[in-house]
Design a protein around this motif. Structure first.
Motif, PDB file in Angstrom:
ATOM      1  N   LEU A 127      -6.924 -10.489  -5.488  1.00 28.05           N
ATOM      2  CA  LEU A 127      -8.321 -10.029  -5.417  1.00 28.05           C
ATOM      3  C   LEU A 127      -8.405  -8.507  -5.435  1.00 28.05           C
ATOM      4  O   LEU A 127      -9.266  -7.926  -6.106  1.00 28.05           O
ATOM      5  N   LEU A 128      -7.529  -7.856  -4.692  1.00 30.60           N
ATOM      6  CA  LEU A 128      -7.561  -6.395  -4.643  1.00 30.60           C
ATOM      7  C   LEU A 128      -7.185  -5.794  -5.997  1.00 30.60           C
ATOM      8  O   LEU A 128      -7.761  -4.779  -6.416  1.00 30.60           O
ATOM      9  N   GLU A 129      -6.235  -6.401  -6.672  1.00 31.88           N
ATOM     10  CA  GLU A 129      -5.863  -5.914  -8.000  1.00 31.88           C
ATOM     11  C   GLU A 129      -7.011  -6.107  -8.994  1.00 31.88           C
ATOM     12  O   GLU A 129      -7.233  -5.269  -9.874  1.00 31.88           O
ATOM     13  N   GLN A 130      -7.758  -7.212  -8.853  1.00 33.30           N
ATOM     14  CA  GLN A 130      -8.935  -7.415  -9.705  1.00 33.30           C
ATOM     15  C   GLN A 130      -9.974  -6.325  -9.464  1.00 33.30           C
ATOM     16  O   GLN A 130     -10.602  -5.820 -10.403  1.00 33.30           O
ATOM     17  N   ALA A 131     -10.157  -5.968  -8.182  1.00 32.52           N
ATOM     18  CA  ALA A 131     -11.117  -4.904  -7.859  1.00 32.52           C
ATOM     19  C   ALA A 131     -10.693  -3.588  -8.494  1.00 32.52           C
ATOM     20  O   ALA A 131     -11.530  -2.832  -9.013  1.00 32.52           O
ATOM     21  N   LEU A 132      -9.402  -3.306  -8.489  1.00 35.90           N
ATOM     22  CA  LEU A 132      -8.912  -2.047  -9.044  1.00 35.90           C
ATOM     23  C   LEU A 132      -8.921  -2.045 -10.568  1.00 35.90           C
ATOM     24  O   LEU A 132      -8.991  -0.973 -11.181  1.00 35.90           O
ATOM     25  N   GLU A 133      -8.852  -3.208 -11.174  1.00 39.20           N
ATOM     26  CA  GLU A 133      -9.022  -3.273 -12.628  1.00 39.20           C
ATOM     27  C   GLU A 133     -10.431  -2.842 -13.012  1.00 39.20           C
ATOM     28  O   GLU A 133     -10.649  -2.190 -14.039  1.00 39.20           O
ATOM     29  N   ILE A 134     -11.401  -3.197 -12.163  1.00 38.36           N
ATOM     30  CA  ILE A 134     -12.795  -2.818 -12.425  1.00 38.36           C
ATOM     31  C   ILE A 134     -13.011  -1.341 -12.120  1.00 38.36           C
ATOM     32  O   ILE A 134     -13.652  -0.618 -12.883  1.00 38.36           O
ATOM     33  N   ASP A 135     -12.476  -0.883 -10.976  1.00 35.80           N
ATOM     34  CA  ASP A 135     -12.649   0.518 -10.575  1.00 35.80           C
ATOM     35  C   ASP A 135     -11.309   1.079 -10.096  1.00 35.80           C
ATOM     36  O   ASP A 135     -10.979   1.022  -8.911  1.00 35.80           O
ATOM     37  N   PRO A 136     -10.512   1.633 -11.005  1.00 32.73           N
ATOM     38  CA  PRO A 136      -9.196   2.159 -10.626  1.00 32.73           C
ATOM     39  C   PRO A 136      -9.255   3.409  -9.759  1.00 32.73           C
ATOM     40  O   PRO A 136      -8.222   3.869  -9.262  1.00 32.73           O
ATOM     41  N   TRP A 186      -6.966   0.911  -2.893  1.00 27.00           N
ATOM     42  CA  TRP A 186      -5.537   1.186  -3.037  1.00 27.00           C
ATOM     43  C   TRP A 186      -4.846   1.144  -1.673  1.00 27.00           C
ATOM     44  O   TRP A 186      -3.730   0.634  -1.536  1.00 27.00           O
ATOM     45  N   THR A 187      -5.513   1.678  -0.636  1.00 19.75           N
ATOM     46  CA  THR A 187      -4.952   1.610   0.718  1.00 19.75           C
ATOM     47  C   THR A 187      -4.851   0.166   1.185  1.00 19.75           C
ATOM     48  O   THR A 187      -3.840  -0.243   1.779  1.00 19.75           O
ATOM     49  N   ALA A 188      -5.889  -0.621   0.923  1.00 24.07           N
ATOM     50  CA  ALA A 188      -5.868  -2.032   1.309  1.00 24.07           C
ATOM     51  C   ALA A 188      -4.762  -2.786   0.577  1.00 24.07           C
ATOM     52  O   ALA A 188      -4.089  -3.655   1.158  1.00 24.07           O
ATOM     53  N   LEU A 189      -4.542  -2.463  -0.690  1.00 26.25           N
ATOM     54  CA  LEU A 189      -3.483  -3.116  -1.456  1.00 26.25           C
ATOM     55  C   LEU A 189      -2.105  -2.719  -0.912  1.00 26.25           C
ATOM     56  O   LEU A 189      -1.186  -3.551  -0.842  1.00 26.25           O
ATOM     57  N   ALA A 190      -1.955  -1.468  -0.516  1.00 19.95           N
ATOM     58  CA  ALA A 190      -0.697  -1.033   0.112  1.00 19.95           C
ATOM     59  C   ALA A 190      -0.424  -1.853   1.370  1.00 19.95           C
ATOM     60  O   ALA A 190       0.697  -2.316   1.604  1.00 19.95           O
ATOM     61  N   GLU A 191      -1.460  -2.059   2.190  1.00 24.23           N
ATOM     62  CA  GLU A 191      -1.309  -2.834   3.413  1.00 24.23           C
ATOM     63  C   GLU A 191      -0.938  -4.283   3.109  1.00 24.23           C
ATOM     64  O   GLU A 191      -0.109  -4.889   3.802  1.00 24.23           O
ATOM     65  N   ALA A 192      -1.515  -4.851   2.064  1.00 29.32           N
ATOM     66  CA  ALA A 192      -1.200  -6.234   1.693  1.00 29.32           C
ATOM     67  C   ALA A 192       0.268  -6.377   1.309  1.00 29.32           C
ATOM     68  O   ALA A 192       0.918  -7.383   1.635  1.00 29.32           O
ATOM     69  N   HIS A 193       0.817  -5.381   0.627  1.00 31.24           N
ATOM     70  CA  HIS A 193       2.231  -5.436   0.259  1.00 31.24           C
ATOM     71  C   HIS A 193       3.131  -5.291   1.492  1.00 31.24           C
ATOM     72  O   HIS A 193       4.173  -5.954   1.587  1.00 31.24           O
ATOM     73  N   VAL A 194       2.759  -4.439   2.443  1.00 36.17           N
ATOM     74  CA  VAL A 194       3.529  -4.325   3.685  1.00 36.17           C
ATOM     75  C   VAL A 194       3.519  -5.655   4.428  1.00 36.17           C
ATOM     76  O   VAL A 194       4.565  -6.147   4.887  1.00 36.17           O
ATOM     77  N   TYR A 195       2.331  -6.256   4.550  1.00 35.40           N
ATOM     78  CA  TYR A 195       2.221  -7.525   5.264  1.00 35.40           C
ATOM     79  C   TYR A 195       3.017  -8.625   4.574  1.00 35.40           C
ATOM     80  O   TYR A 195       3.554  -9.519   5.230  1.00 35.40           O
ATOM     81  N   GLY A 252     -17.129  -6.340  -3.679  1.00 30.95           N
ATOM     82  CA  GLY A 252     -17.043  -7.704  -3.167  1.00 30.95           C
ATOM     83  C   GLY A 252     -15.620  -8.231  -3.181  1.00 30.95           C
ATOM     84  O   GLY A 252     -15.157  -8.865  -2.218  1.00 30.95           O
ATOM     85  N   LEU A 253     -14.906  -7.979  -4.275  1.00 29.71           N
ATOM     86  CA  LEU A 253     -13.506  -8.405  -4.354  1.00 29.71           C
ATOM     87  C   LEU A 253     -12.652  -7.702  -3.296  1.00 29.71           C
ATOM     88  O   LEU A 253     -11.764  -8.300  -2.679  1.00 29.71           O
ATOM     89  N   TYR A 254     -12.934  -6.419  -3.089  1.00 29.64           N
ATOM     90  CA  TYR A 254     -12.221  -5.638  -2.075  1.00 29.64           C
ATOM     91  C   TYR A 254     -12.424  -6.234  -0.686  1.00 29.64           C
ATOM     92  O   TYR A 254     -11.460  -6.413   0.077  1.00 29.64           O
ATOM     93  N   LEU A 255     -13.673  -6.578  -0.345  1.00 27.77           N
ATOM     94  CA  LEU A 255     -13.957  -7.144   0.970  1.00 27.77           C
ATOM     95  C   LEU A 255     -13.219  -8.463   1.173  1.00 27.77           C
ATOM     96  O   LEU A 255     -12.655  -8.714   2.239  1.00 27.77           O
ATOM     97  N   GLN A 256     -13.213  -9.296   0.145  1.00 27.99           N
ATOM     98  CA  GLN A 256     -12.529 -10.588   0.262  1.00 27.99           C
ATOM     99  C   GLN A 256     -11.015 -10.396   0.400  1.00 27.99           C
ATOM    100  O   GLN A 256     -10.368 -11.040   1.234  1.00 27.99           O
ATOM    101  N   GLY A 257     -10.456  -9.501  -0.425  1.00 29.20           N
ATOM    102  CA  GLY A 257      -9.013  -9.267  -0.371  1.00 29.20           C
ATOM    103  C   GLY A 257      -8.569  -8.695   0.951  1.00 29.20           C
ATOM    104  O   GLY A 257      -7.542  -9.102   1.516  1.00 29.20           O
ATOM    105  N   ARG A 258      -9.361  -7.776   1.468  1.00 27.22           N
ATOM    106  CA  ARG A 258      -8.965  -7.161   2.730  1.00 27.22           C
ATOM    107  C   ARG A 258      -9.094  -8.140   3.892  1.00 27.22           C
ATOM    108  O   ARG A 258      -8.286  -8.130   4.821  1.00 27.22           O
ATOM    109  N   ALA A 259     -10.123  -9.002   3.844  1.00 26.69           N
ATOM    110  CA  ALA A 259     -10.274 -10.011   4.895  1.00 26.69           C
ATOM    111  C   ALA A 259      -9.067 -10.948   4.920  1.00 26.69           C
ATOM    112  O   ALA A 259      -8.561 -11.313   5.987  1.00 26.69           O
ATOM    113  N   LEU A 260      -8.571 -11.344   3.753  1.00 27.00           N
ATOM    114  CA  LEU A 260      -7.388 -12.196   3.692  1.00 27.00           C
ATOM    115  C   LEU A 260      -6.146 -11.443   4.168  1.00 27.00           C
ATOM    116  O   LEU A 260      -5.272 -12.015   4.828  1.00 27.00           O
TER     117      LEU A 260
END
Length: 688
Positions: free
Chosen positions: A370-379, A385-394, A346-354
């Motif tokens: 949000l994406l970092e919270q998701a990865l704290e739960i499931d590293p 991780w790909t979505a978080l990479a994209e967020a940093h590029v953006y 759920g956190l992943y979906l919200q983070g990626r939508a943003l």
């Protein structure tokens, strides 16, 4: 031992010890190349004269050919090499005295030497046959025909070799050979794999309606849609519209046939998710794009836990049922591995939508949180991780970010983590290519982009990334098919039309460039590239006006340089007018004034390599500023300016013809990329 000729890339002739045999006369090189491209055939002297000495009188052309042959004889005599077979009417080659890289590759394929063929193909890469060799229209027509014939001949041999490897269950060699061929000819590789866009059923999955008070933003429904887009995208018989374009039609007040026409699809998939407490009702419908009528529907009922636990099965079931409705024999596709944790998902979906929204105060920082919270739960959540990479590029591209390189470093760390957990993360590899650009490793960037494309050839973001990298290197003709394919699949993503506009401008297709730039503006993106195309058409007044209009997108799509204070509206209007005139009025005094402004900005801005300096410098052909910005540090936002270096118009060409350009090109890794993947359309290879 025979001499060796290189026909892929710039022409070269090598002696037995591997040393290049210098042939200063470029028509002499062309003559040898022509003979090597038609092995076993002697060419008529008149035919050679017509192609290499176009426009000369017959007697003069024949005399020039005789001098050319005498010069070649003097070169080969010390080598003890009787290479040419010359008669009064024809010229041929002694086949025993010379071999070519094309002949070597064909022999390896014919003899079943797949490892050798793969090695040869990898060395050849994307280099065109006889790159940068031109002697007028007649020669270009002849060369185009020879190139096509040779490539078709190679494709036939590749197909036979792949079929033989598959029959013998030698899948490792099969995949290596196919991968090597895809670098050279992705389109023909799709022919081999029966994976051409033509003949596919084109389909789009629209955002599902969410009837759930606990899911007001529709994240759960979007997650189901995303699973469907990804799963259907793996079906060879389908071409699925990109997510960016499909989601443009959330709550759109247009008819379904209008949506299908805009997305260039024959069918639409739409649906709804109704959730009450823990119970979920999912309804999916297949819509005929021409009529707007429902032709099939499917329902699924279960609890939220059931839906989450079996979401892969739901996607497979819907895919299978769609196949039956469309009368397609669909094999069960693989479904990407996500996470088993519902909260992390759920956190992943919200983070990626943003992340995909990108623009807005705090949007990307919240996405990263949000994406970092998701990865704290499931590293071990690779997609996250790909979505978080994209967020940093953006963040580096779409926010007034001072620490652009820091964001790129974090992106690279996330992308590498994603690839380590799931080696098939093609999108992560493509983003990692951006990191290589910032390290002046254009070869590494292209290597990753081609590898990503082989993994995800139907992902428009991956396809566009490859096209853009080729565009940055000046390989516009090679880049254009990728750019067009990405837009064909994702036709409502306005940002892509900037790449298409520049590609057409580089190729001299001014009207097509203007059309693409206008489409970009119509979709709400800055019309900077439209203004450049309009100026190239000669309408400088309109170009100035178009550039000024971009001012209206300030603080919505365009932002002030990082670390600067906001300007008053009056000052902002004055600055944009100065910029528009400096770049596009065509008057030298306006250009000189704005070049002075760029010098001041370069000295005063917190980021001296900001795109607000780099892009105008390229459009104005202000080479010194290009060299001390891009030459110092490439970043994700300023590297986009590289694609505009390759228009053969004034004043842009001034950077390319500047005496310091070659040192600049070497410093940022372009020359190494040209050596491997072929030289730019506008620059001759060193051998010529």
């Amino acid at each position: 031992m025979p001499l060796e000729a290189k026909l892929f890339g710039g022409f070269q002739l090598l002696s037995n010890d591997g040393q290049e045999i210098k042939i200063a006369n470029r028509r002499a090189r062309a003559l040898l190349a022509m003979l090597l491209l038609e092995p076993g055939a002697a060419l008529e002297r008149d035919h050679i004269c017509k192609l290499l000495w176009t426009g000369r009188f017959e007697a003069q052309a024949r005399a020039s050919l005789r001098q050319c042959l005498l010069g070649l004889g003097k070169i080969f005599e010390p080598l003890g090499c009787d290479l040419l077979e010359v008669s009064r009417s024809r010229i041929g080659l002694n086949a025993k005295m010379v071999r070519s890289d094309i002949a070597d590759l064909e022999s390896a394929l014919d003899d079943g030497q797949s490892a050798q063929a793969t090695e040869l193909l990898s060395a050849i890469g994307g280099k065109p046959i006889l790159d940068q060799m031109s002697f007028g229209e007649d020669f270009e027509i002849w060369l185009a025909e020879r190139r096509q014939t040779t490539e078709q001949r190679l494709q036939t041999r590749i197909s036979a070799a792949l079929a033989k490897l598959k029959t013998s269950d030698n899948l490792t060699e099969h995949d290596k050979l196919l991968d090597a061929w895809m670098v050279r000819h992705p389109a023909s590789s799709r022919v081999i794999m029966s994976d051409l866009h033509s003949g596919k059923t084109r389909i789009a999955v629209l955002p599902f309606a969410s009837q759930d008070s606990e899911d007001s933003e529709g994240y759960f429904a979007d997650g189901i849609v995303d699973e469907l887009i990804t799963t259907l995208g793996q079906v060879p018989q389908l071409l699925v519209a990109g997510r960016t374009s499909s989601f443009q039609f959330r709550d759109a007040q247009v008819t379904l046939p209008e949506i299908a026409d805009t997305l260039h699809v024959s069918y639409l998939v739409e649906g709804s998710v109704q959730r009450q407490n823990e119970d979920v009702h999912l309804n999916v419908r297949l819509i005929d794009g021409q009529t707007g009528f429902e032709s099939w529907s499917h329902s699924y009922d279960g609890t939220i836990d059931d839906m989450f636990a079996s979401r892969e099965e739901v996607a497979k079931t819907i895919t299978r049922e769609l196949g039956r409705a469309l009368k397609l024999n669909i094999e069960e596709p693989d479904v990407r591995q996500m996470t088993d944790n519902k909260e992390a998902y759920g956190l992943y979906l919200q983070g990626r939508a943003l992340t995909r929204r990108a623009i807005g105060d705090g949007v990307l920082s919240k996405a990263i949180e949000l994406l970092e919270q998701a990865l704290e739960i499931d590293p071990e959540f690779a997609e996250c991780w790909t979505a978080l990479a994209e967020a940093h590029v953006y963040t580096a591209v779409y926010t007034p970010c001072l620490d652009k390189l820091g964001e790129v470093e974090r992106m690279a760390e996330c992308a590498k983590r994603a690839i380590k957990l799931s080696p098939k993360q093609g999108h992560a590899k493509a983003m990692l290519g951006l990191y290589q650009w910032t390290r002046n490793d254009a070869v590494g960037a292209l290597d990753l982009a081609f590898e990503a494309y082989r993994m995800e050839p139907e992902n428009p973001a991956v396809v566009m990334r490859l096209g853009s990298f080729l565009l940055y290197c000046g390989r516009t003709q090679q880049a254009l098919p990728y750019i067009q394919a990405a837009i064909d699949q994702d036709p409502v993503d306005g940002r892509n039309y900037g790449m298409l506009c520049v590609a057409h401008l580089n190729l001299g297709n001014i009207n097509a460039a203007i059309h693409a730039g206008q489409r970009m503006a119509d979709l709400g993106q800055p019309s900077l590239h439209l203004a450049a195309a309009t100026a190239a058409s000669g309408d400088h007044d309109l170009a100035v006006e178009q550039y000024q209009k971009t001012r209206l997108l300030m603080n919505s799509v365009i932002f002030l340089p990082a670390g600067t204070t906001p300007m008053t509206p009056e000052a902002m209007d004055a600055y944009w007018l100065l910029a528009a005139k400096g770049i596009h009025s065509g008057r030298e005094e306006d250009r000189a004034q704005y070049c002075q402004m760029l010098e001041m900005l370069h000295a005063s801005l917190p980021d001296p390599c900001d795109p607000t300096i780099v892009w105008p410098a390229i459009w104005m052909g202000y080479a010194p500023m290009v060299f001390k910005t891009l030459g110092k540090q490439i970043t994700p936002p300023n590297m986009v300016g590289l694609m505009s270096l390759w228009a053969d118009i004034e004043p842009i060409r001034q950077t390319r013809i500047h005496p310091d350009f070659w040192d600049f090109a070497k410093r940022i890794g372009l020359i190494a990329a040209w050596d491997k993947y072929g030289w730019p359309d506008l620059l001759p290879a060193p051998s010529s």
